[in-house]
Design an enzyme around this catalytic site. Structure first.
Site, mmCIF file in Angstrom:
data_model
loop_
_atom_site.group_PDB
_atom_site.id
_atom_site.type_symbol
_atom_site.label_atom_id
_atom_site.label_comp_id
_atom_site.label_asym_id
_atom_site.label_seq_id
_atom_site.Cartn_x
_atom_site.Cartn_y
_atom_site.Cartn_z
ATOM 1 N N ASP A 8 0.871 -1.161 0.000
ATOM 2 C CA ASP A 8 0.000 0.000 0.000
ATOM 3 C C ASP A 8 0.915 1.220 0.000
ATOM 4 O OD1 ASP A 8 -2.406 1.573 0.375
ATOM 5 O OD2 ASP A 8 -1.796 1.794 2.466
ATOM 6 N N ARG A 9 0.402 2.387 -0.331
ATOM 7 C CA ARG A 9 1.246 3.576 -0.374
ATOM 8 C C ARG A 9 1.135 4.413 0.905
ATOM 9 N NH1 ARG A 9 0.191 8.650 -4.155
ATOM 10 N NH2 ARG A 9 -0.546 9.410 -2.171
ATOM 11 N N ASP A 10 0.023 5.114 1.077
ATOM 12 C CA ASP A 10 -0.118 6.040 2.205
ATOM 13 C C ASP A 10 -0.114 5.285 3.534
ATOM 14 O OD1 ASP A 10 -0.354 8.167 0.403
ATOM 15 O OD2 ASP A 10 -2.526 7.931 0.278
ATOM 16 N N THR A 54 -2.680 1.040 -4.527
ATOM 17 C CA THR A 54 -3.175 2.101 -3.654
ATOM 18 C C THR A 54 -4.538 2.625 -4.085
ATOM 19 O OG1 THR A 54 -2.613 4.298 -2.759
ATOM 20 C CG2 THR A 54 -1.789 3.801 -4.957
ATOM 21 N N ASN A 55 -5.408 2.798 -3.101
ATOM 22 C CA ASN A 55 -6.681 3.483 -3.332
ATOM 23 C C ASN A 55 -6.392 4.977 -3.322
ATOM 24 O OD1 ASN A 55 -8.074 1.069 -3.260
ATOM 25 N ND2 ASN A 55 -8.798 1.326 -1.162
ATOM 26 N N CYS A 93 -6.455 2.835 -7.723
ATOM 27 C CA CYS A 93 -7.886 2.974 -7.952
ATOM 28 C C CYS A 93 -8.212 4.448 -7.782
ATOM 29 C CB CYS A 93 -8.685 2.142 -6.959
ATOM 30 S SG CYS A 93 -10.455 2.507 -7.049
ATOM 31 N N HIS A 95 -11.159 5.824 -8.156
ATOM 32 C CA HIS A 95 -12.596 6.017 -7.945
ATOM 33 C C HIS A 95 -12.924 6.495 -6.530
ATOM 34 C CE1 HIS A 95 -12.152 2.855 -11.131
ATOM 35 N NE2 HIS A 95 -12.746 3.855 -11.766
ATOM 36 N N CYS A 101 -16.622 0.047 -7.572
ATOM 37 C CA CYS A 101 -15.705 -0.485 -8.584
ATOM 38 C C CYS A 101 -15.044 -1.771 -8.076
ATOM 39 C CB CYS A 101 -14.650 0.552 -8.937
ATOM 40 S SG CYS A 101 -13.587 0.978 -7.539
ATOM 41 N N ARG A 104 -11.039 -1.041 -6.250
ATOM 42 C CA ARG A 104 -10.795 -0.451 -4.933
ATOM 43 C C ARG A 104 -10.637 -1.536 -3.868
ATOM 44 N NH1 ARG A 104 -10.914 4.517 -3.086
ATOM 45 N NH2 ARG A 104 -11.165 4.819 -0.853
ATOM 46 N N ASP A 130 -1.634 -0.910 5.908
ATOM 47 C CA ASP A 130 -1.883 -0.335 7.233
ATOM 48 C C ASP A 130 -3.375 -0.197 7.546
ATOM 49 O OD1 ASP A 130 -2.219 1.738 5.360
ATOM 50 O OD2 ASP A 130 -1.737 3.254 6.860
#
Length: 175
Positions: A8-10, A54-55, A93, A95, A101, A104, A130
């Site tokens: 994941d990113r953030d 990542t969302n 994603c 959206h 969708c 996500r 996280d």
């Protein structure tokens, strides 16, 4: 088949909701969490691919354009390269939350699409996140899962940061 780590990113790679930055809407808002470039470089030595999934609902909500998000990801990849760390591809994603969708998270479409594109064995791969939605996405895709934070009952392992998690992932993958 190849092995990968999906990140994941953030909150895993970069700061979000800290004193320095609330949301990452521009490259100048992007700050690595401590030890992240080194952790990714370590993972590069043991895995065929490192992916970011990542969302990014801020695009769908109109807080930034998709082109701005791509600039942030290009900046992240360029900054990681300064440490000798490689992210092979970023899937996102764009959206709105609750848009329905398939891509996500907690949906697993981003992970599955990357695994097909790169011939990755999901059973031999890891999803690191996280939030519970990250762990659910990895679980649905068939990866092992690593939660960064306090606890997650679905995760295979829990660590406070990516640097600690990377050491466990490398050991677990070589069993």
């Amino acid at each position: 088949m190849k092995k990968a780590v999906f990140l994941d990113r953030d909150g895993v790679i970069n700061e979000v909701l800290t004193n320095r930055v609330k949301f990452v809407n521009r490259p100048k808002d992007f700050y690595f969490l401590p030890g992240v470039p080194e952790a990714i470089k370590q993972l590069n030595n043991h895995f065929d691919y490192i992916f970011v999934v990542t969302n990014q609902g801020g695009v769908g909500l109109g807080y930034m354009k998709e082109s701005q998000l791509i600039n942030i990801h290009e900046h992240m990849i360029k900054e990681l390269a300064k440490y000798g760390a490689i992210v092979h591809e970023v899937a996102f994603c764009p959206h709105k939350p609750k848009a329905g969708c398939e891509c996500r998270k907690p949906g697993s479409k981003m992970i599955i699409d990357l695994s097909r594109k790169y011939d990755v064995s999901l059973a031999d791969s890891y999803m690191v996140g996280d939030t519970d939605t990250d762990i659910q996405a990895g679980y649905k895709a068939g990866t092992k899962t690593v939660f960064l934070g306090e606890k997650d009952p679905l995760a295979d392992a829990v660590f406070s940061d990516l640097k600690s998690a990377a050491q466990w992932i490398i050991q677990d993958a070589t069993k």
